[in-house]
Structure formats: C-alpha cells, structure tokens
Motif scaffolding. Structure first.
Motif, PDB file in Angstrom:
ATOM      1  N   PHE A 142       0.826  -1.197   0.000  1.00  0.00           N
ATOM      2  CA  PHE A 142       0.000   0.000   0.000  1.00  0.00           C
ATOM      3  C   PHE A 142       0.869   1.260   0.000  1.00  0.00           C
ATOM      4  O   PHE A 142       1.904   1.319   0.666  1.00  0.00           O
ATOM      5  CB  PHE A 142      -0.907   0.016   1.238  1.00  0.00           C
ATOM      6  N   TRP A 143       0.427   2.276  -0.755  1.00  0.00           N
ATOM      7  CA  TRP A 143       1.128   3.558  -0.832  1.00  0.00           C
ATOM      8  C   TRP A 143       0.133   4.707  -0.716  1.00  0.00           C
ATOM      9  O   TRP A 143      -1.067   4.550  -0.955  1.00  0.00           O
ATOM     10  CB  TRP A 143       1.856   3.693  -2.173  1.00  0.00           C
ATOM     11  N   SER A 144       0.680   5.856  -0.347  1.00  0.00           N
ATOM     12  CA  SER A 144      -0.119   7.088  -0.307  1.00  0.00           C
ATOM     13  C   SER A 144       0.750   8.240  -0.808  1.00  0.00           C
ATOM     14  O   SER A 144       1.975   8.116  -0.891  1.00  0.00           O
ATOM     15  CB  SER A 144      -0.619   7.374   1.115  1.00  0.00           C
ATOM     16  N   ARG A 145       0.114   9.361  -1.153  1.00  0.00           N
ATOM     17  CA  ARG A 145       0.845  10.550  -1.571  1.00  0.00           C
ATOM     18  C   ARG A 145      -0.012  11.777  -1.297  1.00  0.00           C
ATOM     19  O   ARG A 145      -1.245  11.692  -1.173  1.00  0.00           O
ATOM     20  CB  ARG A 145       1.212  10.482  -3.052  1.00  0.00           C
ATOM     21  N   GLU A 146       0.629  12.927  -1.193  1.00  0.00           N
ATOM     22  CA  GLU A 146      -0.095  14.158  -0.873  1.00  0.00           C
ATOM     23  C   GLU A 146      -0.963  14.612  -2.033  1.00  0.00           C
ATOM     24  O   GLU A 146      -2.074  15.108  -1.838  1.00  0.00           O
ATOM     25  CB  GLU A 146       0.900  15.260  -0.489  1.00  0.00           C
ATOM     26  N   SER A 147      -0.463  14.479  -3.252  1.00  0.00           N
ATOM     27  CA  SER A 147      -1.210  14.873  -4.450  1.00  0.00           C
ATOM     28  C   SER A 147      -0.580  14.198  -5.660  1.00  0.00           C
ATOM     29  O   SER A 147       0.421  13.482  -5.540  1.00  0.00           O
ATOM     30  CB  SER A 147      -1.190  16.391  -4.625  1.00  0.00           C
ATOM     31  N   ARG A 148      -1.139  14.432  -6.830  1.00  0.00           N
ATOM     32  CA  ARG A 148      -0.592  13.853  -8.054  1.00  0.00           C
ATOM     33  C   ARG A 148       0.816  14.350  -8.345  1.00  0.00           C
ATOM     34  O   ARG A 148       1.565  13.704  -9.078  1.00  0.00           O
ATOM     35  CB  ARG A 148      -1.503  14.186  -9.237  1.00  0.00           C
ATOM     36  N   ASP A 149       1.152  15.482  -7.791  1.00  0.00           N
ATOM     37  CA  ASP A 149       2.476  16.065  -8.035  1.00  0.00           C
ATOM     38  C   ASP A 149       3.545  15.495  -7.100  1.00  0.00           C
ATOM     39  O   ASP A 149       4.727  15.835  -7.237  1.00  0.00           O
ATOM     40  CB  ASP A 149       2.421  17.592  -7.861  1.00  0.00           C
ATOM     41  N   HIS A 150       3.140  14.651  -6.161  1.00  0.00           N
ATOM     42  CA  HIS A 150       4.075  14.068  -5.197  1.00  0.00           C
ATOM     43  C   HIS A 150       4.279  12.581  -5.483  1.00  0.00           C
ATOM     44  O   HIS A 150       3.401  11.913  -6.040  1.00  0.00           O
ATOM     45  CB  HIS A 150       3.563  14.253  -3.765  1.00  0.00           C
ATOM     46  N   PRO A 151       5.431  12.042  -5.107  1.00  0.00           N
ATOM     47  CA  PRO A 151       5.692  10.612  -5.329  1.00  0.00           C
ATOM     48  C   PRO A 151       4.919   9.746  -4.341  1.00  0.00           C
ATOM     49  O   PRO A 151       4.515  10.202  -3.267  1.00  0.00           O
ATOM     50  CB  PRO A 151       7.201  10.502  -5.102  1.00  0.00           C
ATOM     51  N   TRP A 152       4.733   8.490  -4.741  1.00  0.00           N
ATOM     52  CA  TRP A 152       4.102   7.535  -3.834  1.00  0.00           C
ATOM     53  C   TRP A 152       5.047   7.186  -2.694  1.00  0.00           C
ATOM     54  O   TRP A 152       6.233   6.972  -2.906  1.00  0.00           O
ATOM     55  CB  TRP A 152       3.725   6.252  -4.575  1.00  0.00           C
ATOM     56  N   VAL A 153       4.495   7.130  -1.484  1.00  0.00           N
ATOM     57  CA  VAL A 153       5.273   6.781  -0.289  1.00  0.00           C
ATOM     58  C   VAL A 153       4.706   5.480   0.284  1.00  0.00           C
ATOM     59  O   VAL A 153       3.490   5.365   0.508  1.00  0.00           O
ATOM     60  CB  VAL A 153       5.201   7.904   0.769  1.00  0.00           C
ATOM     61  N   GLY A 154       5.584   4.507   0.525  1.00  0.00           N
ATOM     62  CA  GLY A 154       5.133   3.225   1.062  1.00  0.00           C
ATOM     63  C   GLY A 154       4.506   3.369   2.435  1.00  0.00           C
ATOM     64  O   GLY A 154       5.039   4.071   3.302  1.00  0.00           O
ATOM     65  N   HIS A 155       3.374   2.714   2.641  1.00  0.00           N
ATOM     66  CA  HIS A 155       2.648   2.810   3.913  1.00  0.00           C
ATOM     67  C   HIS A 155       2.715   1.504   4.706  1.00  0.00           C
ATOM     68  O   HIS A 155       3.096   1.495   5.875  1.00  0.00           O
ATOM     69  CB  HIS A 155       1.185   3.186   3.670  1.00  0.00           C
ATOM     70  N   HIS A 156       2.332   0.380   4.084  1.00  0.00           N
ATOM     71  CA  HIS A 156       2.410  -0.910   4.759  1.00  0.00           C
ATOM     72  C   HIS A 156       2.216  -2.025   3.744  1.00  0.00           C
ATOM     73  O   HIS A 156       1.857  -1.778   2.594  1.00  0.00           O
ATOM     74  CB  HIS A 156       1.370  -1.022   5.875  1.00  0.00           C
ATOM     75  N   PHE A 157       2.484  -3.254   4.186  1.00  0.00           N
ATOM     76  CA  PHE A 157       2.113  -4.422   3.386  1.00  0.00           C
ATOM     77  C   PHE A 157       1.340  -5.386   4.266  1.00  0.00           C
ATOM     78  O   PHE A 157       1.452  -5.361   5.495  1.00  0.00           O
ATOM     79  CB  PHE A 157       3.336  -5.115   2.759  1.00  0.00           C
ATOM     80  N   THR A 158       0.546  -6.225   3.634  1.00  0.00           N
ATOM     81  CA  THR A 158      -0.234  -7.232   4.339  1.00  0.00           C
ATOM     82  C   THR A 158      -0.148  -8.563   3.602  1.00  0.00           C
ATOM     83  O   THR A 158      -0.294  -8.605   2.380  1.00  0.00           O
ATOM     84  CB  THR A 158      -1.715  -6.819   4.457  1.00  0.00           C
TER      85      THR A 158
END
Length: 268
Positions: free
Chosen positions: A144-160
């Motif tokens: 799973f990843w999240s980012r602040e907006s489309r202009d920002h890179p994806w940041v890893g959040h967790h795996f399951t």
C-alpha cells in the motif's frame, strides 16, 4: 561447524518418513530446497553451519552430495524439537523470515512501487481508492502507498500478507515467493509459528484486538510486524475455504510502538 547428514536424517528433516515412489525427490527439487538453506531451520542449526548431504544407492533421494552453508541469525538445539514442531520445507520459513525481518523477500513497507516491482515482479493488480491512495495485489501479498497529491511521489505505507486466502486454493502465492520457498500449505497455525519463532529468539507480544473475540492480535517489537489470528466464528458466519480456529488470518507491517500503546489504552 561441519555437519554430514545421512539419508534418514534428511528424510526426517524433509518430512519424508516412508520410502515410496511419491516421496522421491528429484535433484532439481532437492537443490532448490537445500540450496535455499531450508534444511538449516528445519534441523535448528547453529549459524554458518556447513551442511553436506551423504547419499547412497539405497537412498530414494537423488541429492548427490549437495553442500550448502546455512547462516541464520539464531540457533537452537540440533534435532531437539519434537516432530510436530519441526519446520517443513514449505511456507513456514517464509513467514518466519517476514516476521523476523519486516520485509517480503527484502521489500520493505516503505519501498516505492518501483522497488517492490523489482523484487516481486509486475504480475499484480493495481488498485486506487483516489488520487492519494494506491495498492498492488500480488495474490497473498498486498503493498500500500499514499501521496499528498498527483504532483508528489508515492510513499510506502504498509504491506499485508492475506494468509487466509491460501485456504481458497488457486494460484495465490506470488511467483517470486514460490520460487524462493516452494509449495505453501493452505493453513498456518499460529501456535506452531510462535514456537518456531521463539526458538530463533523472535518473540511475539499480545496486543488487545478490537476484533476480539473472533480474532487475537500479536506483535513483534523489533520488526514491527503484527499477526492477526482467527479464534472463533461470528454467529451464523461460514468461513470460505474451511479456515480453522488458530489459523493465522493476516500478517502486516509495520505497526509502530505508538500504535500498540494506543491499542492497549483503548482496548486493553
């Protein structure tokens, strides 16, 4: 330390207790199992043990003197565990590695999509909740990843690891994982997993679970991996795939010490 294994020790370690045509192991399969150091955790070898397989014509396993160095982070007594506690050359080694390291084949929960793809491959289903949330489904494993907006890179959040999906059957395990660890069982009993982890010096802590009493939650502080275990069905509930009480439902990373403290304050 150098250890020479006879054919019956190898048969016991690999769970092949009765000679039969079905129990014959090809050289390719044996090389995969031994070359990946699966025999080490089965036998509970000390770190950096050199393992040499001794075979002869009477041995139904064509191992041909494969030699492997086994280097693990902890050691337990050689053949000290009972048969029911011995590690099988299937999925248990994978789960133990994930819980001890907090990674999937080295892929961390904070890795980028490109880094995870380099390890697990491109065979996945990509999903989006919105422009700021994305996850990739590799079968049993999801990142799973999240980012602040489309202009920002994806940041890893967790795996399951959705271990419960194995009971459904089908091609649930990612190819890269299967290539490393071999065949996976459809069920993973937490009691056995916890005992084997403890013998490696990896201990789990109990954490209050908001889903109790149907589930219990357990946490490994060093790797920040959590394990959710199925304990009892809800009234009228039918479990797909025949899940058993005590089966591991899911394994996730990472769960911080702050989250554990909050769970304990809220649900303890």
């Amino acid at each position: 330390m150098s250890l020479l294994l006879g054919r019956w020790q190898m048969r016991t370690a690999l769970g092949l207790h009765r000679p039969s045509r079905k129990s014959r192991i090809s050289h390719t399969t044996a090389h995969k199992w031994v070359g990946l150091a699966h025999i080490g955790p089965i036998l509970g070898l000390a770190p950096s043990t050199t393992l040499q397989v001794n075979t002869d014509k009477a041995c139904p396993m064509d191992l041909h003197g494969v030699v492997v160095t086994y280097a693990e982070t902890a050691s337990v007594g050689l053949l000290s565990s009972s048969r029911k506690d011995q590690l099988t050359p299937h999925s248990l080694a994978f789960y133990m590695d994930v819980i001890a390291s907090g990674t999937v084949l080295g892929a961390k929960p904070t890795d980028s999509p490109e880094q995870v793809t380099a390890i697990l491959g491109s065979g996945c289903a990509e999903n989006f909740l919105d422009d700021q949330s994305m996850w990739r489904d590799y079968g049993m494993v999801e990142f799973f990843w999240s980012r602040e907006s489309r202009d920002h890179p994806w940041v890893g959040h967790h795996f399951t690891l959705h271990v419960h999906r194995l009971s459904w059957g089908g091609s649930t395990v990612n190819r890269a994982i299967r290539a490393r660890y071999g065949r996976f069982d459809r069920h993973l009993q937490f009691g056995k997993l916890e005992r084997l982890l403890a013998k490696r010096g990896v201990h789990m802590e109990d954490v209050p679970d908001p889903n109790a009493p149907t589930h219990t939650l357990h946490w490994q502080p060093a790797s920040q991996v959590s394990v959710r275990v199925w304990r009892s069905p809800e009234r009228g509930e039918r479990r797909r795939g025949g899940a058993r009480i005590g089966d591991v439902y899911a394994i996730s990373s990472s769960m911080s010490a702050e989250q554990v403290a909050w769970y304990r304050a809220r649900y303890g």
